[in-house]
Enzyme design. Sequence first.
Site, short mmCIF file in Angstrom:
data_model
loop_
_atom_site.label_atom_id
_atom_site.label_comp_id
_atom_site.label_asym_id
_atom_site.label_seq_id
_atom_site.Cartn_x
_atom_site.Cartn_y
_atom_site.Cartn_z
CG ASP A 112 48.15 65.02 50.97
OD1 ASP A 112 47.78 66.00 50.29
OD2 ASP A 112 47.56 64.64 52.00
N GLY A 117 50.90 58.06 55.37
CA GLY A 117 50.98 57.09 54.29
C GLY A 117 51.62 57.67 53.04
N GLY A 140 45.60 62.71 59.24
CA GLY A 140 45.56 63.98 58.53
C GLY A 140 46.90 64.65 58.41
CE LYS A 188 48.69 66.59 54.96
NZ LYS A 188 47.36 67.03 55.43
CB ALA A 208 55.36 60.70 54.76
CB ALA A 216 50.69 63.59 54.40
#
Length: 305
Positions: A139, A105, A101, A12, A107, A103
């Site tokens: 996230d 992890g 930055g 993202k 994801a 995401a």
Amino acid sequence: MSGGVTVRVPAKVNVQLAVGAARPDGFHDLANVFLAVSLYDEVTVTPAEALTVTCSGPDADQVPLDRTNLAARAAQILASRAGLSDSVHLHIAKNIPVAGGMAGGSADGAAALLACDALWGLGTPVEDLLAICAELGSDVPFSLVGGAALGTGRGELLTPVEAGTFHWVFAVADGGLSTPAVFREFDRLAADREVPVPQASPALLAALASGDPDALAATLANDLQPAALSLRPQLARTLDAGTSAGALAGLVSGSGPTTAFLVRDPESALKVAAALEASGTCRTTRVATSPAEGATVLRPTTASR
């Protein structure tokens, strides 16, 4: 499914990240406009004698392989709720920058959750999967749904938004940045001022929906960028290199240290990526488009890898 399940999940970029003051629980209220981009991890889940995690791809050595990994935690939570054993092998094929930055992890947590749900034939409703995602991290819900969305609360409360197609270049920095450390630096920098209640920018949402890259470039914003630059001052050189090479705008992606550059078209993306790599201000670059679909079960599975 007895063989295995592979789920693809996107990275993202935050085109707006408005951050409120620290809450009593230590979190911050956010107005977080997410775009999923076409950089993907794949998580393959297969039956095993115990819960194990392996990882391959760029920076795989930086990914924790114990039960604290978000993919492993997702398997544990879903198994516990379903009354099942969490004995699976999780293989993460990494392509999203680690601690960058974007995401990555988060994801992997969303991908593992969807893959385990399919492997075990649970058919868990999306609303329940999203609740587990929110338990895993702020996230993670967006990683499951993808596309474009406004995240409120601490980012986990999602409202879909319209978005045209946009082209991006991501400059990957050496090393990562700790998200909690960036938020602590945000708090330190904001200690002597009143932090406004975070709100999504109507101009940015309109620009997203229009698909106009110039309009979006004029409205990109990240309240964490000053904190990330304070902790990693050399990122300013990366931002300068990208915009000097023709990017319409650049910003730190989320808590960094990856920097994101909005460009006009695929040709511009290649030019900006080449200039960034030649500048020596980043380790490597990735070119992507947005929006991208969220976590998706792939058919056929690649569980035999």
